[in-house]
Design a protein around this motif. Structure first.
Motif, PDB file in Angstrom:
ATOM      1  N   ASN A  22      -0.545  -4.850   3.331  1.00  0.00           N
ATOM      2  CA  ASN A  22       0.789  -4.738   3.941  1.00  0.00           C
ATOM      3  C   ASN A  22       1.763  -5.795   3.431  1.00  0.00           C
ATOM      4  O   ASN A  22       2.833  -5.983   4.018  1.00  0.00           O
ATOM      5  N   LEU A  23       1.375  -6.490   2.374  1.00  0.00           N
ATOM      6  CA  LEU A  23       2.281  -7.479   1.775  1.00  0.00           C
ATOM      7  C   LEU A  23       3.574  -6.790   1.339  1.00  0.00           C
ATOM      8  O   LEU A  23       3.556  -5.742   0.698  1.00  0.00           O
ATOM      9  N   LEU A  24       4.707  -7.388   1.687  1.00  0.00           N
ATOM     10  CA  LEU A  24       5.993  -6.772   1.341  1.00  0.00           C
ATOM     11  C   LEU A  24       6.401  -7.114  -0.085  1.00  0.00           C
ATOM     12  O   LEU A  24       6.407  -8.281  -0.484  1.00  0.00           O
ATOM     13  N   VAL A  25       6.728  -6.089  -0.847  1.00  0.00           N
ATOM     14  CA  VAL A  25       7.144  -6.242  -2.247  1.00  0.00           C
ATOM     15  C   VAL A  25       8.366  -5.355  -2.485  1.00  0.00           C
ATOM     16  O   VAL A  25       8.620  -4.418  -1.713  1.00  0.00           O
ATOM     17  N   PRO A  26       9.155  -5.630  -3.545  1.00  0.00           N
ATOM     18  CA  PRO A  26      10.314  -4.763  -3.829  1.00  0.00           C
ATOM     19  C   PRO A  26       9.908  -3.311  -4.042  1.00  0.00           C
ATOM     20  O   PRO A  26       8.846  -3.028  -4.618  1.00  0.00           O
ATOM     21  N   ILE A  27      10.746  -2.410  -3.600  1.00  0.00           N
ATOM     22  CA  ILE A  27      10.438  -0.980  -3.714  1.00  0.00           C
ATOM     23  C   ILE A  27      10.418  -0.525  -5.174  1.00  0.00           C
ATOM     24  O   ILE A  27       9.765   0.463  -5.509  1.00  0.00           O
ATOM     25  N   ALA A  28      11.110  -1.276  -6.040  1.00  0.00           N
ATOM     26  CA  ALA A  28      11.122  -0.920  -7.469  1.00  0.00           C
ATOM     27  C   ALA A  28      11.409  -2.161  -8.288  1.00  0.00           C
ATOM     28  O   ALA A  28      11.928  -3.157  -7.782  1.00  0.00           O
ATOM     29  N   MET A  29      11.054  -2.109  -9.563  1.00  0.00           N
ATOM     30  CA  MET A  29      11.349  -3.211 -10.475  1.00  0.00           C
ATOM     31  C   MET A  29      12.833  -3.189 -10.839  1.00  0.00           C
ATOM     32  O   MET A  29      13.397  -2.104 -11.067  1.00  0.00           O
ATOM     33  N   PRO A  30      13.507  -4.358 -10.892  1.00  0.00           N
ATOM     34  CA  PRO A  30      14.909  -4.371 -11.329  1.00  0.00           C
ATOM     35  C   PRO A  30      15.080  -3.701 -12.697  1.00  0.00           C
ATOM     36  O   PRO A  30      14.253  -3.895 -13.590  1.00  0.00           O
ATOM     37  N   LYS A  31      16.138  -2.919 -12.844  1.00  0.00           N
ATOM     38  CA  LYS A  31      16.323  -2.129 -14.065  1.00  0.00           C
ATOM     39  C   LYS A  31      16.400  -2.987 -15.318  1.00  0.00           C
ATOM     40  O   LYS A  31      15.986  -2.570 -16.399  1.00  0.00           O
ATOM     41  N   GLU A  32      16.975  -4.222 -15.180  1.00  0.00           N
ATOM     42  CA  GLU A  32      17.134  -5.055 -16.375  1.00  0.00           C
ATOM     43  C   GLU A  32      15.788  -5.441 -16.985  1.00  0.00           C
ATOM     44  O   GLU A  32      15.691  -5.754 -18.177  1.00  0.00           O
ATOM     45  N   LEU A  33      14.721  -5.425 -16.184  1.00  0.00           N
ATOM     46  CA  LEU A  33      13.404  -5.783 -16.707  1.00  0.00           C
ATOM     47  C   LEU A  33      12.790  -4.663 -17.536  1.00  0.00           C
ATOM     48  O   LEU A  33      11.829  -4.887 -18.268  1.00  0.00           O
ATOM     49  N   GLU A  34      13.337  -3.450 -17.406  1.00  0.00           N
ATOM     50  CA  GLU A  34      12.825  -2.339 -18.215  1.00  0.00           C
ATOM     51  C   GLU A  34      13.052  -2.594 -19.698  1.00  0.00           C
ATOM     52  O   GLU A  34      12.331  -2.077 -20.542  1.00  0.00           O
TER      53      GLU A  34
ATOM     54  N   ASN B 170       0.803  -1.223   0.000  1.00  0.00           N
ATOM     55  CA  ASN B 170       0.000   0.000   0.000  1.00  0.00           C
ATOM     56  C   ASN B 170       0.841   1.281   0.000  1.00  0.00           C
ATOM     57  O   ASN B 170       0.281   2.376   0.070  1.00  0.00           O
ATOM     58  N   SER B 171       2.167   1.147  -0.048  1.00  0.00           N
ATOM     59  CA  SER B 171       3.002   2.332  -0.243  1.00  0.00           C
ATOM     60  C   SER B 171       3.249   2.589  -1.729  1.00  0.00           C
ATOM     61  O   SER B 171       3.790   3.629  -2.111  1.00  0.00           O
ATOM     62  N   ILE B 172       2.841   1.621  -2.569  1.00  0.00           N
ATOM     63  CA  ILE B 172       3.000   1.761  -4.021  1.00  0.00           C
ATOM     64  C   ILE B 172       1.636   1.926  -4.705  1.00  0.00           C
ATOM     65  O   ILE B 172       1.522   2.605  -5.722  1.00  0.00           O
ATOM     66  N   PHE B 173       0.606   1.318  -4.085  1.00  0.00           N
ATOM     67  CA  PHE B 173      -0.728   1.366  -4.686  1.00  0.00           C
ATOM     68  C   PHE B 173      -1.754   1.865  -3.662  1.00  0.00           C
ATOM     69  O   PHE B 173      -1.648   1.568  -2.465  1.00  0.00           O
ATOM     70  N   ASN B 174      -2.732   2.602  -4.149  1.00  0.00           N
ATOM     71  CA  ASN B 174      -3.956   2.809  -3.374  1.00  0.00           C
ATOM     72  C   ASN B 174      -4.797   1.556  -3.563  1.00  0.00           C
ATOM     73  O   ASN B 174      -5.067   1.151  -4.710  1.00  0.00           O
ATOM     74  N   ILE B 175      -5.195   0.936  -2.448  1.00  0.00           N
ATOM     75  CA  ILE B 175      -5.865  -0.364  -2.525  1.00  0.00           C
ATOM     76  C   ILE B 175      -7.261  -0.263  -1.925  1.00  0.00           C
ATOM     77  O   ILE B 175      -7.438   0.275  -0.829  1.00  0.00           O
ATOM     78  N   GLU B 176      -8.236  -0.779  -2.653  1.00  0.00           N
ATOM     79  CA  GLU B 176      -9.601  -0.767  -2.134  1.00  0.00           C
ATOM     80  C   GLU B 176     -10.348  -2.000  -2.618  1.00  0.00           C
ATOM     81  O   GLU B 176      -9.941  -2.647  -3.590  1.00  0.00           O
TER      82      GLU B 176
END
Length: 319
Positions: A129-141, A7-13
Motif C-alpha cells: 500500500n506504499l503510495l507512489v505516483p500514478i505515472a512517470m513524469p513525461k519528461e523522463l520518457e 499494488n494498483s500498479i503491480f501484482n505483488i507477492e
C-alpha cells in the motif's frame, strides 16, 4: 501528482523464500539462475544456482524489493531469470511498463526507506500500500540510459588548479548583474497548465530551488536566482522557468556559462550567514553586496579562471 497504492500498479507477492546454502550451485555461471538475496548491490544477486525441479524461477524483467536486512527497500529490475531468498517481494506490472517506468518506480520505492528500520519497522506489511505516483513524469520518457556517463566523477579538465584568494578583489554585485524580481506564478495556475518541461523555481534550498516541472514559463534562462524569503539560497537556472513569490533574478552583464555560474552560486551561497527570516536577502541588500573574485592582469574579474577551476573539479563532466 496523484499518488496511488503500489499494488494498483503491480501484482505483488513474496518470492520463492529459498535458502541459498541449500541450493545446488551452478557449475557454469553462464548456465546458472540468479539467486536474489537482501543484498543492496549487483541487483541483489548472491550467486548462481541450478534450476530446482520443485520451484519455477521468475522471469526476467520483474522487480525485486528487499523487506529486511541492512538496506531496506533495495529495488532492482532483474536482468535474467531468478530465484529469491526470504523477505523479498516480487513485483509484476499489472499493465505493460517500459524499462524507464520500472526504473522510476524502483527509485520511488527506495525513496521511502526512511520510514522503515531493520528488525524494527520492516516493510513486509505496508509495502503493497506504499503510495507512489500514478505515472512517470513525461519528461523522463526522453531519458536515454545509454547517455548516462559511467564515470560520473570525471572532471572536464584533468589539470588541478589551486585557489589563492590573497590576490582576489571585491566587486559590487550590481556591477556584474542586473538585480530584479521575477513574476510570481501561483502553483494552482501551473497545475492548470499541467506537467511540462519548464522548472518551477521556489524558495526551497534543495534540488536547485526547483519544486516541479510544468508547461508554463515567465522568465528567460541563463540567470542566477536567489531566495529572498529565508536564507538567500542561490541557484543557476539554465533554461526558461516560472517562479514562486520571493524569487529574485540576477541577470548577468557578462557572458555567463554553466561553469562560471557554478563558481558564482558557490560564492553567493557563502553569504547566507548574513540572512535570516528577519533580515532577508532582498534586492536592496544584494545591490550593496560586494563579492571577492579572482582577477586578471587588468584587475577585471577573471572569467576564464572561474570556468577552468570548475572544469577541474570532480563531477564537472556532469554539468
Amino acid at each position: 501528482m496523484k499518488l496511488v497504492p503500489l499494488n494498483s500498479i503491480f501484482n505483488i507477492e513474496y518470492g520463492n523464500k529459498l535458502d541459498f546454502n541449500k541450493m545446488v550451485k551452478a557449475d557454469d555461471e553462464k548456465d546458472g539462475i540468479n539467486f536474489i538475496s537482501r543484498a543492496s548491490k549487483n541487483f541483489g544477486i548472491t550467486g548462481k544456482v541450478k534450476e530446482d525441479a520443485l520451484h519455477e524461477p521468475y522471469e526476467a524483467g520483474l522487480i525485486t524489493v528487499t523487506l529486511g536486512g541492512s538496506y531496506l527497500l533495495a529495488s532492482f529490475i532483474q536482468p535474467d531469470k531468478f530465484y529469491t531468498a526470504q523477505n523479498i517481494k516480487v513485483l509484476k506490472p499489472i499493465h505493460s511498463l517500459t524499462f524507464n517506468e520500472k526504473l522510476f518506480y524502483c527509485l520511488c520505492i527506495q525513496q521511502n526507506r526512511f520510514k522503515y528500520s531493520s528488525h524494527g519497522r520492516e516493510a513486509n506489511v505496508s509495502l503493497d500500500n506504499l503510495l507512489v505516483p500514478i505515472a512517470m513524469p513525461k519528461e523522463l520518457e526522453k531519458v536515454s540510459l545509454n547517455n548516462i556517463v559511467k564515470d560520473s566523477s570525471a572532471p572536464v579538465k584533468e589539470t588541478k588548479i589551486k585557489l589563492d584568494v590573497s590576490k582576489w578583489q571585491h566587486f559590487k554585485l550590481s556591477d556584474l548583474f542586473e538585480i530584479t524580481g521575477s513574476k510570481t506564478t501561483p502553483l494552482k495556475k501551473l497545475e492548470e497548465y499541467g506537467v511540462g518541461e519548464y522548472p518551477y523555481v521556489t524558495t526551497q534550498a534543495t534540488n536547485n530551488g526547483v519544486s516541479g516541472f510544468y508547461n508554463f514559463k515567465t522568465e528567460e534562462g541563463n540567470v542566477l536566482t536567489v531566495d529572498s524569503a529565508v536564507v538567500g539560497y542561490c541557484s543557476y537556472q539554465p533554461q526558461a522557468f516560472s517562479a514562486s513569490d520571493h524569487v529574485e533574478k540576477l541577470i548577468p552583464k557578462f557572458e555567463l556559462n554553466k561553469y562560471i555560474a557554478m563558481f558564482f552560486t558557490t560564492i553567493l551561497n557563502l553569504e547566507q550567514y548574513r540572512y535570516n527570516y528577519g533580515r532577508k536577502s532582498c534586492q536592496e541588500r544584494m545591490r550593496k553586496l560586494k563579492v571577492k573574485l579572482p582577477v586578471d592582469e587588468k584587475g577585471n574579474p577573471d572569467w576564464q579562471f572561474m570556468e577552468d577551476y570548475i572544469k577541474s573539479l570532480p563531477y564537472s563532466s556532469n554539468l
